[in-house]
Design a protein around this motif. Sequence first.
Motif, PDB file in Angstrom:
ATOM      1  N   GLU A   6       0.915  -1.030  -0.026  1.00 16.36           N
ATOM      2  CA  GLU A   6       0.086  -0.008   0.106  1.00 16.36           C
ATOM      3  C   GLU A   6       1.014   1.238   0.091  1.00 16.36           C
ATOM      4  OE1 GLU A   6      -2.382  -0.704   3.723  1.00 16.36           O
ATOM      5  OE2 GLU A   6      -3.390  -2.413   2.672  1.00 16.36           O
ATOM      6  N   LYS A   7       0.509   2.236  -0.736  1.00 17.39           N
ATOM      7  CA  LYS A   7       1.219   3.355  -0.641  1.00 17.39           C
ATOM      8  C   LYS A   7       1.576   4.124   0.532  1.00 17.39           C
ATOM      9  CE  LYS A   7       1.345   7.814  -3.164  1.00 17.39           C
ATOM     10  NZ  LYS A   7       0.463   8.693  -4.199  1.00 17.39           N
ATOM     11  N   GLU A   8       0.577   3.948   1.440  1.00 18.38           N
ATOM     12  CA  GLU A   8       0.952   4.465   2.752  1.00 18.38           C
ATOM     13  C   GLU A   8       1.861   3.726   3.644  1.00 18.38           C
ATOM     14  OE1 GLU A   8      -2.164   3.633   1.663  1.00 18.38           O
ATOM     15  OE2 GLU A   8      -2.492   5.447   0.715  1.00 18.38           O
ATOM     16  N   GLY A   9       2.350   2.555   3.127  1.00 19.56           N
ATOM     17  CA  GLY A   9       3.273   1.904   3.730  1.00 19.56           C
ATOM     18  C   GLY A   9       2.703   0.402   4.571  1.00 19.56           C
ATOM     19  N   ASP A  42       3.116  -2.135   8.616  1.00 20.42           N
ATOM     20  CA  ASP A  42       4.098  -1.922   7.498  1.00 20.42           C
ATOM     21  C   ASP A  42       4.985  -3.322   7.273  1.00 20.42           C
ATOM     22  OD1 ASP A  42       5.888  -2.399   9.807  1.00 20.42           O
ATOM     23  OD2 ASP A  42       5.984  -0.147  10.243  1.00 20.42           O
ATOM     24  N   HIS A  51      11.551   4.281  -5.224  1.00 21.50           N
ATOM     25  CA  HIS A  51      10.961   3.253  -4.262  1.00 21.50           C
ATOM     26  C   HIS A  51      11.508   1.804  -4.637  1.00 21.50           C
ATOM     27  CE1 HIS A  51       8.165   2.789  -1.087  1.00 21.50           C
ATOM     28  NE2 HIS A  51       8.134   1.468  -1.173  1.00 21.50           N
ATOM     29  N   TYR A  73       1.695  -0.948  -5.421  1.00 24.61           N
ATOM     30  CA  TYR A  73       0.889  -0.190  -5.842  1.00 24.61           C
ATOM     31  C   TYR A  73       1.308   0.919  -7.042  1.00 24.61           C
ATOM     32  CZ  TYR A  73       4.260   2.904  -3.157  1.00 24.61           C
ATOM     33  OH  TYR A  73       5.254   3.584  -2.672  1.00 24.61           O
TER      34      TYR A  73
END
Length: 170
Positions: free
Chosen positions: A23-26, A86, A138, A151
């Motif tokens: 997920e983008k938020e970790g 995470d 990333h 993602y």
Amino acid sequence: LFIFLTGCSKEIQLRDGTNLQLEKEGGVTVTYIEEFPSDYYDVAELEAMNAEEVAEYNSQAGEDAVEVVSTITDGSKVTLTMHFADMEDYGNMNGITVYNGTVSQAIAMGCDMNKTFTDAKTGEMLTEINWEELGSKHIVIINEAVSVYPYKKIEMVTDNVTVSEDRNVA
């Protein structure tokens, strides 16, 4: 397993085994799809065991580090979905080496980037890589055989990674 990410990813098709949805938020949603002979195993026992392991881990790592999302049986298979706050929690709970962050951070942490990398789109081996230019890109590092659904689209991988047509990895 080294994966460099860029762009957007599409809808996914989960495979048998371990599937990591980054997920983008970790956060990480992990879906395990395994054979589950109901004449030998009991779903209630599996759910109790998972709940106990998650509670034990969360008592040390923090209340929201891991949660069991669902346990579904379908014929001879079981699908267990868990959410990890995470990648570090995923790695710690499973006893594996993982990293999810930028190339610069990975290098600063001492990650060995002296690997053979392949372009995920063309399959061509990359001979010259300027790590300084890729510093903000990333990177995901996983020391386990899993399917990964990022993602973002995958840009390049180490030579021990198989990239599917939809540019996810297995």
